[in-house]
Enzyme design. Structure first.
Site, PDB file in Angstrom:
ATOM      1  N   CYS A  32       7.279 -24.094   9.174  1.00  0.00           N
ATOM      2  CA  CYS A  32       7.553 -22.674   9.358  1.00  0.00           C
ATOM      3  C   CYS A  32       9.069 -22.530   9.388  1.00  0.00           C
ATOM      4  O   CYS A  32       9.718 -23.058  10.292  1.00  0.00           O
ATOM      5  CB  CYS A  32       6.920 -22.166  10.651  1.00  0.00           C
ATOM      6  N   GLY A  33       9.603 -21.833   8.380  1.00  0.00           N
ATOM      7  CA  GLY A  33      11.060 -21.730   8.256  1.00  0.00           C
ATOM      8  C   GLY A  33      11.687 -20.907   9.364  1.00  0.00           C
ATOM      9  O   GLY A  33      12.623 -21.356  10.040  1.00  0.00           O
ATOM     10  N   HIS A  34      11.140 -19.696   9.582  1.00  0.00           N
ATOM     11  CA  HIS A  34      11.742 -18.862  10.627  1.00  0.00           C
ATOM     12  C   HIS A  34      11.534 -19.544  11.972  1.00  0.00           C
ATOM     13  O   HIS A  34      12.394 -19.473  12.858  1.00  0.00           O
ATOM     14  CB  HIS A  34      11.140 -17.438  10.616  1.00  0.00           C
TER      15      HIS A  34
ATOM     16  N   HIS B  85      -1.045 -17.888   2.204  1.00  0.00           N
ATOM     17  CA  HIS B  85       0.088 -16.958   2.276  1.00  0.00           C
ATOM     18  C   HIS B  85       0.227 -16.275   0.906  1.00  0.00           C
ATOM     19  O   HIS B  85       0.255 -16.967  -0.118  1.00  0.00           O
ATOM     20  CB  HIS B  85       1.405 -17.685   2.572  1.00  0.00           C
TER      21      HIS B  85
ATOM     22  N   ASP C  58       4.944 -11.066   7.601  1.00  0.00           N
ATOM     23  CA  ASP C  58       6.142 -11.725   8.100  1.00  0.00           C
ATOM     24  C   ASP C  58       7.288 -10.721   8.133  1.00  0.00           C
ATOM     25  O   ASP C  58       7.622 -10.114   7.112  1.00  0.00           O
ATOM     26  CB  ASP C  58       6.487 -12.910   7.181  1.00  0.00           C
TER      27      ASP C  58
ATOM     28  N   CYS D 213      10.572 -15.099   5.370  1.00  0.00           N
ATOM     29  CA  CYS D 213       9.656 -16.250   5.331  1.00  0.00           C
ATOM     30  C   CYS D 213      10.361 -17.483   4.733  1.00  0.00           C
ATOM     31  O   CYS D 213      10.569 -17.552   3.511  1.00  0.00           O
ATOM     32  CB  CYS D 213       8.388 -15.910   4.538  1.00  0.00           C
ATOM     33  N   GLY D 214      10.660 -18.425   5.599  1.00  0.00           N
ATOM     34  CA  GLY D 214      11.402 -19.611   5.149  1.00  0.00           C
ATOM     35  C   GLY D 214      10.626 -20.451   4.152  1.00  0.00           C
ATOM     36  O   GLY D 214      11.172 -20.887   3.124  1.00  0.00           O
ATOM     37  N   THR D 215       9.341 -20.679   4.434  1.00  0.00           N
ATOM     38  CA  THR D 215       8.557 -21.486   3.496  1.00  0.00           C
ATOM     39  C   THR D 215       8.253 -20.676   2.226  1.00  0.00           C
ATOM     40  O   THR D 215       8.190 -21.230   1.129  1.00  0.00           O
ATOM     41  CB  THR D 215       7.256 -21.991   4.157  1.00  0.00           C
TER      42      THR D 215
HETATM   43  O1  PYC Z   1       9.221 -18.566   7.923  1.00  0.00           O
HETATM   44  O2  PYC Z   1       8.049 -20.114   6.919  1.00  0.00           O
HETATM   45  C1  PYC Z   1       8.136 -19.107   7.590  1.00  0.00           C
HETATM   46  C2  PYC Z   1       6.891 -18.460   8.065  1.00  0.00           C
HETATM   47  C3  PYC Z   1       5.604 -18.825   7.791  1.00  0.00           C
HETATM   48  C4  PYC Z   1       4.776 -17.932   8.460  1.00  0.00           C
HETATM   49  C5  PYC Z   1       5.572 -17.038   9.132  1.00  0.00           C
HETATM   50  N1  PYC Z   1       6.867 -17.384   8.890  1.00  0.00           N
END
Ligand code: PYC
Length: 317
Positions: A93-95, A213, A239, A243-245
């Site tokens: 999870c990036g964030h 997602h 999100d 979303c980092g991923t």
């Molecule tokens: O930031 O990767 C992310 C992420 C995944 C689900 C919510 N945020």
């Protein structure tokens, strides 16, 4: 006076570009040692009520991502972490990783510099800058399927790519709905139908993994951004961050299409107007995205679990 279960869960909350993260510092389930992917399975099968107690209502919300700090197996990591949400567990999870680093800094456990954290899908790097910003060096990302056609109820033919960025994404380059907060319901409805169509047609990530997602793109509202996205998360929440991923998956697609060179900066805007700055590095033919963002600590609390509380373990779907 309510009878206390004797359990207090110490958490620190933050948000990264508007998307909340709740880091469990202590009082969470004891998952022992061993590979994080096995400990995540133990969390899922034996201690899932903790997940629900921590992130679901009435203590949490559908948007909240939990992050259980664990001892890492890999040498040289600042921590291990298992991410979870209102319906289950995440790979990366990036964030959330940015929130974990901000939390470790808040606790005085790390200082600005380069760190590593272990997740169930691999070790990621995390550079804490003097400004408080964090750059995550994500796991290898790639596009699995290109220009996949799905027939989406009420919308007809929609095309998109399937890519891995630490979670599985279906990316729709041209969204038929305007991406802004005024269209949240329509965006949620559309992306949920896309997800259902993928499941119906058995379109999956690698090894049959569910694509949980859905990410759609439109025009940026800020002059300093390349694009704006809307990401539907597994439990139907959207999100708030870019979303980092999801941004990693997008970078993999852009690079593979020749639309982004190694080291070129891509600024991804979220539906709420926050930004992640990304670029890719290629090592031995493998693509690694880097995502920069900023988390803000906004609460520190003990979650209290009392036996008489009918929703002590959260409201589950
Ligand atoms: O930031 O990767 C992310 C992420 C995944 C689900 C919510 N945020």
């Amino acid at each position: 006076m309510m009878k206390h279960t004797g359990m207090n869960i110490h958490v620190i909350d933050s948000h990264t570009g508007g998307e909340p993260t709740r880091v469990v510092v202590s009082g969470g389930p004891n998952l022992g040692s061993g590979p994080l992917v096995e400990r995540r399975e133990l969390f899922r099968t034996r201690f899932d009520s903790y997940r629900s107690a921590i992130v679901n209502e009435p203590r949490g919300s559908d948007a909240l991502v939990g992050a259980l700090l664990c001892e890492s197996e890999e040498a040289g990591c600042a921590s291990g972490v298992i991410f979870f949400n209102n319906v289950g567990y995440l790979g990366m999870c990036g964030h959330g990783a940015i929130g974990v680093i901000a939390t470790l800094a808040h606790l005085g456990r790390i200082r600005p510099g380069l760190h590593r954290i272990e997740t169930p899908v691999g070790v990621v790097s995390a550079e804490l800058h003097e400004t408080g910003e964090v750059t995550i060096g994500n796991v290898e990302s790639y596009r699995l399927l290109t220009n996949v056609v799905v027939n989406v109820e009420s919308f007809g033919i929609i095309r998109g790519d399937v890519a891995w960025g630490g979670n599985w994404f279906f990316l729709v380059a041209e969204c038929p709905i305007v991406i802004d907060l005024g269209h949240l319901e329509a965006l949620t409805d559309f992306t949920w139908r896309v997800r259902q169509a993928l499941a119906r047609d058995k379109i999956t990530g690698a090894h049959g993994a569910e694509i949980d997602h859905i990410e759609v793109f439109g025009q940026a509202s800020r002059p300093d951004a390349n694009s704006r996205n809307f990401v539907l998360c597994p439990g139907k929440a959207y999100d708030r961050s870019p979303c980092g991923t999801g941004t990693s998956a997008k970078l993999a697609c852009l690079y593979t299409d020749g639309k982004l060179g190694e080291g070129d900066v891509w600024r991804q805007e979220s539906i709420v107007g926050s930004i992640f700055e990304g670029h890719v590095r290629v090592r031995d033919g493998h693509l690694y995205p880097f995502i920069k963002g900023m988390a803000h600590i906004n609460a520190e609390a003990n979650l209290v679990l009392t036996e008489a509380d009918p929703f002590c373990w959260g409201i589950r779907p």
